[in-house]
Structures are given as C-alpha cells and as structure tokens.
Design a protein around this motif. Sequence first.
Motif, PDB file in Angstrom:
ATOM      1  N   ARG A  51      -3.987   9.978   0.720  1.00  0.00           N
ATOM      2  CA  ARG A  51      -4.016  10.271   2.012  1.00  0.00           C
ATOM      3  C   ARG A  51      -2.761   9.560   2.614  1.00  0.00           C
ATOM      4  NH1 ARG A  51      -7.458   7.999   5.176  1.00  0.00           N
ATOM      5  NH2 ARG A  51      -8.238   6.672   3.513  1.00  0.00           N
ATOM      6  N   ILE A  52      -1.781  10.091   3.424  1.00  0.00           N
ATOM      7  CA  ILE A  52      -0.506   9.545   4.025  1.00  0.00           C
ATOM      8  C   ILE A  52      -1.154   8.265   4.712  1.00  0.00           C
ATOM      9  CG2 ILE A  52       1.294   9.649   5.752  1.00  0.00           C
ATOM     10  CD1 ILE A  52       1.821  11.435   3.267  1.00  0.00           C
ATOM     11  N   GLU A  53      -2.124   8.216   5.544  1.00  0.00           N
ATOM     12  CA  GLU A  53      -2.535   7.197   6.250  1.00  0.00           C
ATOM     13  C   GLU A  53      -3.007   6.010   5.537  1.00  0.00           C
ATOM     14  OE1 GLU A  53      -5.693  10.362   6.623  1.00  0.00           O
ATOM     15  OE2 GLU A  53      -3.623  10.229   7.075  1.00  0.00           O
ATOM     16  N   SER A  54      -3.390   6.310   4.314  1.00  0.00           N
ATOM     17  CA  SER A  54      -3.677   5.124   3.462  1.00  0.00           C
ATOM     18  C   SER A  54      -2.855   4.092   3.106  1.00  0.00           C
ATOM     19  CB  SER A  54      -4.716   5.525   2.247  1.00  0.00           C
ATOM     20  OG  SER A  54      -3.671   6.060   1.060  1.00  0.00           O
ATOM     21  N   TRP A  55      -1.691   4.439   3.315  1.00  0.00           N
ATOM     22  CA  TRP A  55      -0.312   3.630   2.688  1.00  0.00           C
ATOM     23  C   TRP A  55      -0.146   2.738   3.680  1.00  0.00           C
ATOM     24  CZ3 TRP A  55       1.037   3.917  -2.177  1.00  0.00           C
ATOM     25  CH2 TRP A  55       0.626   4.587  -3.067  1.00  0.00           C
ATOM     26  N   SER A  56       0.418   1.491   3.525  1.00  0.00           N
ATOM     27  CA  SER A  56       1.118   0.623   4.451  1.00  0.00           C
ATOM     28  C   SER A  56       2.435   0.792   4.940  1.00  0.00           C
ATOM     29  CB  SER A  56       1.154  -0.761   3.684  1.00  0.00           C
ATOM     30  OG  SER A  56       2.058  -0.753   2.529  1.00  0.00           O
ATOM     31  N   PRO A  57       2.944   0.109   5.903  1.00  0.00           N
ATOM     32  CA  PRO A  57       4.439   0.522   6.087  1.00  0.00           C
ATOM     33  C   PRO A  57       5.159  -0.179   4.971  1.00  0.00           C
ATOM     34  CG  PRO A  57       3.241  -0.788   7.944  1.00  0.00           C
ATOM     35  CD  PRO A  57       2.242  -0.606   6.816  1.00  0.00           C
ATOM     36  N   LEU A  58       6.256   0.462   4.954  1.00  0.00           N
ATOM     37  CA  LEU A  58       7.385  -0.232   3.784  1.00  0.00           C
ATOM     38  C   LEU A  58       7.404  -1.528   3.961  1.00  0.00           C
ATOM     39  CD1 LEU A  58      10.146   2.370   3.809  1.00  0.00           C
ATOM     40  CD2 LEU A  58       8.298   2.257   2.076  1.00  0.00           C
ATOM     41  N   LEU A  59       7.233  -2.340   2.976  1.00  0.00           N
ATOM     42  CA  LEU A  59       7.297  -3.876   2.729  1.00  0.00           C
ATOM     43  C   LEU A  59       8.226  -4.110   1.968  1.00  0.00           C
ATOM     44  CD1 LEU A  59       3.248  -4.118   2.262  1.00  0.00           C
ATOM     45  CD2 LEU A  59       4.853  -4.515   4.393  1.00  0.00           C
ATOM     46  N   PRO A  60       8.955  -5.372   2.617  1.00  0.00           N
ATOM     47  CA  PRO A  60      10.105  -5.919   1.665  1.00  0.00           C
ATOM     48  C   PRO A  60       9.510  -6.448   0.376  1.00  0.00           C
ATOM     49  CG  PRO A  60       9.566  -7.249   3.469  1.00  0.00           C
ATOM     50  CD  PRO A  60       8.898  -6.109   3.664  1.00  0.00           C
ATOM     51  N   THR A  61      10.567  -6.665  -0.489  1.00  0.00           N
ATOM     52  CA  THR A  61      10.342  -7.436  -1.750  1.00  0.00           C
ATOM     53  C   THR A  61      11.501  -8.646  -1.912  1.00  0.00           C
ATOM     54  OG1 THR A  61      11.696  -6.105  -3.391  1.00  0.00           O
ATOM     55  CG2 THR A  61       9.316  -5.465  -2.813  1.00  0.00           C
ATOM     56  N   PRO A  62      11.365  -9.502  -2.902  1.00  0.00           N
ATOM     57  CA  PRO A  62      12.453 -10.385  -2.904  1.00  0.00           C
ATOM     58  C   PRO A  62      13.769  -9.921  -3.159  1.00  0.00           C
ATOM     59  CG  PRO A  62      10.421 -11.182  -3.999  1.00  0.00           C
ATOM     60  CD  PRO A  62      10.321  -9.778  -3.706  1.00  0.00           C
ATOM     61  N   ASP A  63      13.657  -8.504  -3.848  1.00  0.00           N
ATOM     62  CA  ASP A  63      15.076  -7.816  -3.875  1.00  0.00           C
ATOM     63  C   ASP A  63      15.277  -7.062  -2.793  1.00  0.00           C
ATOM     64  OD1 ASP A  63      16.741  -5.989  -4.632  1.00  0.00           O
ATOM     65  OD2 ASP A  63      16.283  -5.478  -6.712  1.00  0.00           O
ATOM     66  N   PRO A  64      16.234  -7.146  -2.063  1.00  0.00           N
ATOM     67  CA  PRO A  64      16.600  -6.419  -0.776  1.00  0.00           C
ATOM     68  C   PRO A  64      17.096  -4.951  -0.875  1.00  0.00           C
ATOM     69  CG  PRO A  64      18.543  -7.693  -1.379  1.00  0.00           C
ATOM     70  CD  PRO A  64      17.563  -8.145  -2.457  1.00  0.00           C
ATOM     71  N   THR A  65      17.011  -4.631  -2.080  1.00  0.00           N
ATOM     72  CA  THR A  65      17.051  -3.110  -2.380  1.00  0.00           C
ATOM     73  C   THR A  65      15.795  -2.180  -2.754  1.00  0.00           C
ATOM     74  OG1 THR A  65      17.791  -3.319  -4.746  1.00  0.00           O
ATOM     75  CG2 THR A  65      19.759  -3.361  -3.073  1.00  0.00           C
ATOM     76  N   VAL A  66      14.926  -3.114  -2.900  1.00  0.00           N
ATOM     77  CA  VAL A  66      13.487  -2.466  -3.400  1.00  0.00           C
ATOM     78  C   VAL A  66      12.475  -3.031  -2.081  1.00  0.00           C
ATOM     79  CG1 VAL A  66      11.690  -2.674  -5.084  1.00  0.00           C
ATOM     80  CG2 VAL A  66      14.037  -2.914  -5.872  1.00  0.00           C
ATOM     81  N   PHE A  67      11.707  -1.719  -2.044  1.00  0.00           N
ATOM     82  CA  PHE A  67      10.529  -1.911  -1.097  1.00  0.00           C
ATOM     83  C   PHE A  67       9.184  -1.554  -1.762  1.00  0.00           C
ATOM     84  CE2 PHE A  67      14.415  -1.631   1.338  1.00  0.00           C
ATOM     85  CZ  PHE A  67      14.115  -2.351   2.564  1.00  0.00           C
ATOM     86  N   MET A  68       8.063  -1.734  -1.131  1.00  0.00           N
ATOM     87  CA  MET A  68       7.000  -1.304  -1.761  1.00  0.00           C
ATOM     88  C   MET A  68       6.152  -0.694  -0.585  1.00  0.00           C
ATOM     89  SD  MET A  68       4.982  -4.732  -2.720  1.00  0.00           S
ATOM     90  CE  MET A  68       4.681  -6.062  -1.415  1.00  0.00           C
ATOM     91  N   SER A  69       5.123  -0.078  -1.032  1.00  0.00           N
ATOM     92  CA  SER A  69       4.090   0.273   0.015  1.00  0.00           C
ATOM     93  C   SER A  69       2.667   0.392  -0.879  1.00  0.00           C
ATOM     94  CB  SER A  69       4.245   1.866   0.553  1.00  0.00           C
ATOM     95  OG  SER A  69       3.180   2.134   1.415  1.00  0.00           O
ATOM     96  N   ILE A  70       1.674  -0.103  -0.197  1.00  0.00           N
ATOM     97  CA  ILE A  70       0.460  -0.167  -0.774  1.00  0.00           C
ATOM     98  C   ILE A  70      -0.850   0.803  -0.142  1.00  0.00           C
ATOM     99  CG2 ILE A  70      -1.230  -1.863  -1.217  1.00  0.00           C
ATOM    100  CD1 ILE A  70       0.702  -4.072  -0.778  1.00  0.00           C
ATOM    101  N   SER A  71      -1.444   1.527  -0.861  1.00  0.00           N
ATOM    102  CA  SER A  71      -2.416   2.130  -0.569  1.00  0.00           C
ATOM    103  C   SER A  71      -3.760   1.496  -1.116  1.00  0.00           C
ATOM    104  CB  SER A  71      -2.377   3.596  -1.052  1.00  0.00           C
ATOM    105  OG  SER A  71      -3.542   4.276  -0.917  1.00  0.00           O
ATOM    106  N   THR A  72      -4.520   1.392   0.193  1.00  0.00           N
ATOM    107  CA  THR A  72      -5.862   0.872  -0.178  1.00  0.00           C
ATOM    108  C   THR A  72      -7.048   1.699   0.372  1.00  0.00           C
ATOM    109  OG1 THR A  72      -5.032  -1.252   0.436  1.00  0.00           O
ATOM    110  CG2 THR A  72      -7.460  -1.079   0.568  1.00  0.00           C
ATOM    111  N   GLU A  73      -7.772   1.911  -0.746  1.00  0.00           N
ATOM    112  CA  GLU A  73      -8.982   2.997  -0.488  1.00  0.00           C
ATOM    113  C   GLU A  73     -10.184   2.432  -1.142  1.00  0.00           C
ATOM    114  OE1 GLU A  73      -8.316   6.998  -1.366  1.00  0.00           O
ATOM    115  OE2 GLU A  73      -6.696   7.177   0.230  1.00  0.00           O
ATOM    116  N   TYR A  74     -11.485   2.801  -0.824  1.00  0.00           N
ATOM    117  CA  TYR A  74     -12.764   2.514  -1.462  1.00  0.00           C
ATOM    118  C   TYR A  74     -13.215   3.429  -2.236  1.00  0.00           C
ATOM    119  CZ  TYR A  74     -12.193  -1.818   1.658  1.00  0.00           C
ATOM    120  OH  TYR A  74     -11.596  -2.693   2.162  1.00  0.00           O
ATOM    121  N   ARG A  75     -13.622   3.080  -3.482  1.00  0.00           N
ATOM    122  CA  ARG A  75     -14.394   4.211  -4.080  1.00  0.00           C
ATOM    123  C   ARG A  75     -15.985   3.506  -4.445  1.00  0.00           C
ATOM    124  NH1 ARG A  75     -11.385   7.177  -8.314  1.00  0.00           N
ATOM    125  NH2 ARG A  75     -13.410   7.761  -8.627  1.00  0.00           N
ATOM    126  N   ILE A  76     -16.720   4.545  -4.456  1.00  0.00           N
ATOM    127  CA  ILE A  76     -18.232   4.341  -4.592  1.00  0.00           C
ATOM    128  C   ILE A  76     -18.328   4.049  -6.193  1.00  0.00           C
ATOM    129  CG2 ILE A  76     -20.476   5.397  -4.632  1.00  0.00           C
ATOM    130  CD1 ILE A  76     -19.557   6.857  -2.141  1.00  0.00           C
TER     131      ILE A  76
END
Length: 78
Positions: A51-76
């Motif tokens: 789901r779109i809302e499972s992703w974090s906002p864009l987060l910086p990395t040590p490389d200023p040209t690279v960003f990351m986003s993290i999706s966290t969900e739970y599995r049974i």
Amino acid sequence: MTGDFNLFDRPAFGDDSDPSAGQERVRVIIFGSKEVVRATIHDLYLKNFRRIESWSPLLPTPDPTVFMSISTEYRIMH
C-alpha cells in the motif's frame, strides 16, 4: 549524516503499534533517486505488492544523490 546510521536499531518508521502474538514485522527498502523511489512505490502499489501509505517519507542516505523509503507491514505467522 553520520556513518553510525543503523536501520535495524531504530523503531519502524511511522509505525509504533504493538503487533499481537503470531505477527511479524516485515520491511522492504528501496534505494535510488527521488524520482526512481517514488516511481517504484507507485509500480509496486499497482501490482498489489504494498500500500502507498505503508511507505515512509523519502529519507536521506550518506550519498546526497540517493534516497530511501521503507515499507513496514506485519505478516501473520503460522
């Protein structure tokens, strides 16, 4: 950003719930330019992967040209 960033020592981004027994947290991480990360999130949503809302906002990395986003969900877990 300092070199001591450790994703796994931090709580899930944007998710402070306490999952009930039998559930396990699963994270998916995307790295790339802002445009590529946003496009990949959209593509994964269209494929019913996350789901779109499972992703974090864009987060910086040590490389200023690279960003990351993290999706966290739970599995049974059975």
